[in-house]
Design an enzyme around this catalytic site. Structure first.
Site, short mmCIF file in Angstrom:
data_model
loop_
_atom_site.label_atom_id
_atom_site.label_comp_id
_atom_site.label_asym_id
_atom_site.label_seq_id
_atom_site.Cartn_x
_atom_site.Cartn_y
_atom_site.Cartn_z
N LYS A 1 -7.07 1.21 6.89
CA LYS A 1 -7.51 -0.09 6.28
C LYS A 1 -8.91 -0.68 6.67
O LYS A 1 -9.58 -0.21 7.90
CB LYS A 1 -6.39 -1.32 6.94
CG LYS A 1 -5.00 -0.89 6.81
CD LYS A 1 -4.87 -0.89 5.08
CE LYS A 1 -3.32 -0.55 4.98
NZ LYS A 1 -2.77 -0.73 3.60
N ASP B 1 -8.78 1.68 2.49
CA ASP B 1 -7.79 0.71 1.74
C ASP B 1 -8.39 -0.55 1.92
O ASP B 1 -8.22 -0.99 3.12
CB ASP B 1 -6.32 0.86 1.97
CG ASP B 1 -5.37 0.03 1.31
OD1 ASP B 1 -5.99 -0.82 0.34
OD2 ASP B 1 -4.24 0.28 1.43
N GLU C 1 -9.03 2.40 -1.88
CA GLU C 1 -7.56 2.02 -2.59
C GLU C 1 -7.98 0.35 -2.76
O GLU C 1 -8.38 -0.41 -1.78
CB GLU C 1 -6.52 2.20 -1.72
CG GLU C 1 -5.20 1.63 -2.26
CD GLU C 1 -4.07 2.34 -1.44
OE1 GLU C 1 -4.18 3.55 -0.74
OE2 GLU C 1 -3.36 1.55 -1.00
N GLU D 1 -0.54 -0.69 -6.66
CA GLU D 1 0.82 -1.21 -5.96
C GLU D 1 1.07 -2.51 -6.24
O GLU D 1 2.11 -2.83 -6.11
CB GLU D 1 0.68 -0.99 -4.41
CG GLU D 1 -0.62 -1.96 -3.69
CD GLU D 1 -0.45 -1.85 -2.41
OE1 GLU D 1 -1.16 -1.03 -1.77
OE2 GLU D 1 0.08 -2.50 -1.69
N ASP E 1 4.44 1.72 -7.37
CA ASP E 1 5.19 1.06 -6.45
C ASP E 1 6.94 0.91 -6.90
O ASP E 1 7.04 0.50 -8.06
CB ASP E 1 4.64 -0.43 -6.14
CG ASP E 1 5.57 -1.24 -5.01
OD1 ASP E 1 5.03 -0.85 -3.78
OD2 ASP E 1 6.44 -1.66 -5.28
N HIS F 1 2.78 4.43 -3.75
CA HIS F 1 2.34 3.59 -2.84
C HIS F 1 3.75 3.49 -2.00
O HIS F 1 4.89 3.52 -2.62
CB HIS F 1 1.97 2.22 -3.11
CG HIS F 1 2.32 0.94 -2.21
ND1 HIS F 1 3.14 -0.04 -2.22
CD2 HIS F 1 1.73 0.79 -0.85
CE1 HIS F 1 3.09 -0.75 -0.98
NE2 HIS F 1 1.98 -0.31 -0.31
#
Lengths: 433, 433
Positions: A219, A247, A273, A300, A323, A350
């Site tokens: 992240k 992400d 992402e 997602e 997702d 995801h």
């Protein structure tokens, strides 16, 4: 007596994950991973289970939306519903009054999807098959019949979809053997949550490589110097050959995404992402042009197939991230898989959350069996959270998802878990307040 | 004692309009026009009223979403909220757990908007001003402070917005006098509902012209031969000089829209409204290229400013149709007005429904006062429905909206109407079942 749907039971289930910063990212600092859970019951005692994943507050609103749709479902003959799940999905999504609340997006679309998915669970259990095998065993015509082509024909016609599916039927038996023997590749986000300290990041990154994962994901987006340091730590931990994706969870505007990624580029991220709003098709296209060869991934939070259609038409993304519980159910995800195949873009689902791994693996395996017919450039996200609450938890071996063999869509939770984590009265919550 | 927000009261209000086919179109054959209604109450006894318009089933879900957000609102000091309504809106929309249910779309975004709007109603009443005058009296800096620029900067920077607003300040006093004297142009959809027969269509079309409306609008898209016949009847009724717009309410795919409009083109429709999915930016761009000089209009189902940004960036539409209760409140609509001004595209608000005319007129008048500074090519939709339930109903004269002079945002309904039409226990519903 005709067997009919007699009950749609809902339940607000929440896990207090924010206490440990599991799942923490730039936009979601303190999530309580939750499920708006539902059970469809039939007059012959069968059950279909499903859920919508949320991150805490508002899970009750999602439950209310699922419950509201029960008026369209309870009383329907089971054979009619299960015999044409495409028509069932279109009927739910097309209800002219409920549709106003979307259309095809947000709480009402996720509620529709949850009910469609519960019906798929019912059907898969009746046929004694895991969803991926049930879907892969349908004829091309049946698969095409699941899709609502109203807004998709300018990118994919039913005839083109049929051609795709027929072309993919070659070699399916061999792919099934391979899937059952070797599973499907996975990457893991477990090391990379923002709330984890450097030592935990390094340790979990090394474990991920030792476990055989193909990639890890970090992240990013809260603080640039933190991101650079964490990327360095992760790179040192995994070595030079294991890809690292990043992400941003929608934290940036378009230009900010381009600038931030220029700073991270020396660490060769495999993809960025959710660099910006999930709705910003043109923004993703601009970011992709600017950050290449870094790939752009999103989906997602993609509300419906019309959004994915445009992301593909605009050549805005390199990776489609479906997702399991965001769009209008398995039917919409079949549409997205077909669109991605038409445009030649890989789908890397995801997962994580509550039950997302358990559910979405079926769609990736169906894609391999019957749509894209390849695992090249494809992998399913894996996060090591909450699997113990599921009756049929995912099984990983050597960094790959094992192909599930038990019937259903994978969403069914243990009764004890449902009771323990029901909000706000379950013991897990009652004892904490 | 600090004055604070002490209660957020919600109510499910529905009108049985489907009994008379008022509001019937290609996608909404039997709407029951409804309002998810809310009242913010303060510790000093003030009230802010607002609503979300829906079309029946699911209004309870919208009410539940508004109620769920009360945990973010009740207890806040009123001065803090009203002193920075931009921050208030961003705080509601940005709550990391609720945001997952959108993000920025559907039920949760409309709930956010309803609460933001109720706070605006509170502020407007406190200042003794109708919303349009309150907004127009803010400094450019205050107006820019209402906007969440996170995802918009690639199309409009805060500095550009400031420049736009400063440039529009010239002549504002004269525009205010003109607005108070002559009002704002309107068009009407009253004649054109699909459920009305030919005689009623002809009669209401003639009345619309006699009443001074600038344009009429017809619903289309269910049956081509019906559309051609109805356009002929309407054209005969209004004469050759009054524009006729058509509205497909999202019924078509992209190619279908292009083909259908080719067939309607001889009747010179002024615009085609909602030809396809409201999310299909690239689709609208293609349709616009194909159907010109017929204009393309959309926006009443546009979920958020990111969508409008892209419609404008892609040159996909000729007319921006804002809605008072779809996006995240007045703040988001200010963002959309600024974007439209930047791209030089006129805003013609969607109205009708329940209270949409009463609310959205303020935004059009604010646009005239402080943003686009013109009425050229602009008009507000008008439908003659349900105004009697509002404390400050719109007033039309000579086919123009009179500028409202009473304080507030226009959403407040009579207590007797709220009681009568509360669902399912109000007398209007209890007596019908």
């Amino acid at each position: 007596m005709t067997t009919s749907i007699v009950e749609l039971e809902t339940r607000d289930v929440r896990f207090p994950t924010s206490r440990f910063l599991d799942g923490s990212d730039a936009m979601n600092p303190f999530p309580d991973y939750s499920a708006a859970y539902l059970v469809l019951r039939t007059s012959d005692g069968a059950e279909g289970h499903s859920l919508v994943f949320t991150v805490g507050r508002g899970n009750d609103v999602q439950v209310a939306a699922i419950q509201a749709l029960s008026s369209l479902v309870v009383g329907l003959p089971v054979d009619e519903v299960l015999g044409d799940l495409g028509a069932f999905g279109r009927r739910l999504a097309g209800d002219s009054q409920f549709r106003w609340l979307g259309p095809d997006k947000g709480v009402i679309a996720m509620a529709t999807g949850a009910i469609v998915n519960a019906a798929w669970d019912l059907r898969a259990r009746r046929e004694g098959l895991p969803l991926w095998q049930l879907l892969a065993g349908l004829s091309p015509e049946e698969i095409v019949g699941l899709v609502d082509f109203r807004y998709l024909r300018d990118a994919l016609t039913p005839a083109e979809a049929l051609d795709l599916l027929r072309a993919a039927s070659d070699g399916r038996a061999a792919r099934e053997r391979r899937l059952l023997a070797d599973g499907y590749p996975a990457y893991t986000t477990t090391p990379g949550w923002l709330g984890y300290d450097d030592e935990k990041l390094a340790r979990l990154s090394k474990e991920a490589v030792a476990d055989g994962f193909r990639m890890i994901k970090l992240k990013v987006g809260s603080d640039l110097s933190d991101d650079l340091r964490r990327l360095r730590i992760a790179r040192d931990a995994v070595g030079s050959d294991v890809p690292i994706a990043v992400d941003a969870n929608q934290i940036w505007g378009v230009d900010e995404a381009i600038e931030w990624m220029a700073a991270l580029a020396p660490y060769r991220p495999y993809w960025i992402e959710e660099p910006t709003s999930p709705d910003d098709i043109l923004g993703h296209a601009r970011i992709r042009q600017a950050v290449g060869p870094i790939r752009v991934a999103t989906g997602e939070h993609g509300a419906n197939p019309v959004l994915f259609k445009q992301l593909l038409q605009a050549h805005a993304i390199d990776v489609v991230q479906i997702d399991a519980t965001r769009v209008g159910g398995i039917n919409d995800n079949v549409a997205i898989l077909l669109l991605a195949a038409k445009f030649g873009v890989p789908v890397c689902p995801h997962a994580g959350g509550v039950g997302l791994c358990e559910m979405v693996q079926h769609l990736a395996m169906f894609d391999y069996m019957a749509v894209s017919a390849t695992q090249d450039g494809r992998m399913i996200e894996y996060v090591d959270h909450l699997h113990q609450h599921f009756v049929d938890p995912v099984e990983l071996r050597g960094g790959r998802y094992r192909a599930p063999t038990t019937p259903g869509i994978g969403a069914r939770m243990h009764a004890a878990s449902l009771a323990e984590f029901t909000y706000p009265d379950g013991p897990a919550w009652a004892s904490s307040t």
